[in-house]
Each structure stands twice: as structure tokens, then as C-alpha cells.
Design a protein around this motif. Structure first.
Motif, mmCIF file in Angstrom:
data_model
loop_
_atom_site.group_PDB
_atom_site.id
_atom_site.type_symbol
_atom_site.label_atom_id
_atom_site.label_comp_id
_atom_site.label_asym_id
_atom_site.label_seq_id
_atom_site.Cartn_x
_atom_site.Cartn_y
_atom_site.Cartn_z
ATOM 1 N N ILE A 51 -5.845 8.047 1.817
ATOM 2 C CA ILE A 51 -6.196 6.644 1.623
ATOM 3 C C ILE A 51 -5.116 5.969 0.776
ATOM 4 O O ILE A 51 -4.863 6.382 -0.351
ATOM 5 C CB ILE A 51 -7.579 6.513 0.949
ATOM 6 C CG1 ILE A 51 -8.630 7.112 1.877
ATOM 7 C CG2 ILE A 51 -7.880 5.065 0.608
ATOM 8 C CD1 ILE A 51 -10.000 7.190 1.275
ATOM 9 N N ARG A 106 0.860 -1.184 0.000
ATOM 10 C CA ARG A 106 0.000 0.000 0.000
ATOM 11 C C ARG A 106 0.893 1.230 0.000
ATOM 12 O O ARG A 106 1.815 1.335 0.818
ATOM 13 C CB ARG A 106 -0.905 0.012 1.226
ATOM 14 C CG ARG A 106 -1.920 -1.105 1.178
ATOM 15 C CD ARG A 106 -2.745 -1.180 2.439
ATOM 16 N NE ARG A 106 -3.565 -2.390 2.373
ATOM 17 C CZ ARG A 106 -4.850 -2.418 2.659
ATOM 18 N NH1 ARG A 106 -5.466 -1.329 3.065
ATOM 19 N NH2 ARG A 106 -5.514 -3.540 2.562
ATOM 20 N N ASP A 129 1.231 5.712 -1.275
ATOM 21 C CA ASP A 129 0.467 6.901 -1.622
ATOM 22 C C ASP A 129 0.159 6.837 -3.112
ATOM 23 O O ASP A 129 0.783 6.085 -3.868
ATOM 24 C CB ASP A 129 1.207 8.188 -1.230
ATOM 25 C CG ASP A 129 2.433 8.466 -2.082
ATOM 26 O OD1 ASP A 129 2.293 8.666 -3.304
ATOM 27 O OD2 ASP A 129 3.543 8.489 -1.521
ATOM 28 N N ARG A 130 -0.813 7.592 -3.524
ATOM 29 C CA ARG A 130 -1.354 7.492 -4.887
ATOM 30 C C ARG A 130 -0.288 7.642 -5.968
ATOM 31 O O ARG A 130 -0.236 6.870 -6.920
ATOM 32 C CB ARG A 130 -2.442 8.549 -5.036
ATOM 33 C CG ARG A 130 -3.153 8.532 -6.336
ATOM 34 C CD ARG A 130 -4.240 9.586 -6.322
ATOM 35 N NE ARG A 130 -4.861 9.679 -7.623
ATOM 36 C CZ ARG A 130 -5.986 10.289 -7.847
ATOM 37 N NH1 ARG A 130 -6.626 10.864 -6.866
ATOM 38 N NH2 ARG A 130 -6.495 10.336 -9.042
ATOM 39 N N SER A 139 -10.300 13.613 0.638
ATOM 40 C CA SER A 139 -9.391 12.837 1.488
ATOM 41 C C SER A 139 -8.611 11.791 0.712
ATOM 42 O O SER A 139 -8.020 10.889 1.315
ATOM 43 C CB SER A 139 -10.168 12.178 2.623
ATOM 44 O OG SER A 139 -11.099 11.254 2.120
ATOM 45 N N TRP A 140 -8.545 11.898 -0.602
ATOM 46 C CA TRP A 140 -7.876 10.874 -1.399
ATOM 47 C C TRP A 140 -6.395 10.753 -1.089
ATOM 48 O O TRP A 140 -5.802 9.702 -1.280
ATOM 49 C CB TRP A 140 -8.113 11.095 -2.887
ATOM 50 C CG TRP A 140 -7.565 12.373 -3.420
ATOM 51 C CD1 TRP A 140 -8.196 13.587 -3.453
ATOM 52 C CD2 TRP A 140 -6.283 12.586 -4.001
ATOM 53 N NE1 TRP A 140 -7.378 14.529 -4.012
ATOM 54 C CE2 TRP A 140 -6.202 13.946 -4.361
ATOM 55 C CE3 TRP A 140 -5.202 11.770 -4.259
ATOM 56 C CZ2 TRP A 140 -5.076 14.503 -4.953
ATOM 57 C CZ3 TRP A 140 -4.082 12.325 -4.853
ATOM 58 C CH2 TRP A 140 -4.032 13.675 -5.193
ATOM 59 N N ALA A 175 -10.657 6.464 -4.433
ATOM 60 C CA ALA A 175 -11.467 6.383 -3.218
ATOM 61 C C ALA A 175 -11.520 7.732 -2.503
ATOM 62 O O ALA A 175 -10.510 8.378 -2.298
ATOM 63 C CB ALA A 175 -10.912 5.326 -2.283
ATOM 64 N N SER A 176 -12.707 8.144 -2.166
ATOM 65 C CA SER A 176 -12.971 9.364 -1.407
ATOM 66 C C SER A 176 -12.431 10.632 -2.072
ATOM 67 O O SER A 176 -12.136 11.599 -1.398
ATOM 68 C CB SER A 176 -12.423 9.250 0.014
ATOM 69 O OG SER A 176 -13.090 8.227 0.701
ATOM 70 N N ASP A 216 -8.076 1.385 -5.589
ATOM 71 C CA ASP A 216 -8.497 2.407 -4.627
ATOM 72 C C ASP A 216 -7.969 3.802 -4.930
ATOM 73 O O ASP A 216 -8.034 4.675 -4.070
ATOM 74 C CB ASP A 216 -8.106 2.035 -3.183
ATOM 75 C CG ASP A 216 -8.542 0.644 -2.778
ATOM 76 O OD1 ASP A 216 -9.632 0.232 -3.200
ATOM 77 O OD2 ASP A 216 -7.803 -0.026 -2.045
#
Length: 66
Positions: free
Chosen positions: A45, A8, A10-11, A41-42, A35-36, A32
Motif C-alpha cells: 500500500i 505516493r 513506498d513506506r 500487506s503494508w 494501513a493493513s 496511510d
């Protein structure tokens, strides 16, 4: 084909890793990423980078060397 989670991130890093893995011949997907995004708040996540379970070892080696 069964997908497993590589990690996981960061984007932005997740998308960079997907591109790096694919450049080395390992198919990968980022889950994801959107997401959001509507509530702003992306960035909070984490994005899951997924690979085929048969490619997990090589994907881990590529990420470790990146």
C-alpha cells in the motif's frame, strides 16, 4: 491550510522524503503508513506524502533534486 498530495511512495521512501522536506523548512506528513499492517500487506500500500498547497511547488522541486 489545505493539504495536497505530493506523491505516493513506498513506506520507507515516504518517511525519508518527509524528513528531507522538513529539513528544508517544508512541513510534510505521511498518510496511510500503518494501513493493513495487521494482515501483512503494508508493503503493497503506497504512503501518501502530503504538504500544504502553498508549499507544493517548492516540495516538488526538493523531491526532484533529491
Amino acid at each position: 491550510m489545505a493539504l495536497v498530495e505530493l506523491g505516493r511512495y513506498d513506506r520507507n521512501l515516504a518517511n525519508i522524503l518527509v524528513a528531507r522536506l522538513e529539513a528544508d523548512g517544508v512541513p510534510a506528513l505521511a498518510f496511510d503508513g500503518g494501513a493493513s499492517i495487521a494482515d501483512g500487506s503494508w508493503l503493497l500500500i503506497p504512503v501518501r506524502v502530503m504538504v500544504d498547497e502553498d508549499d507544493l511547488d517548492i516540495a516538488q522541486a526538493i523531491v526532484a533534486g533529491a
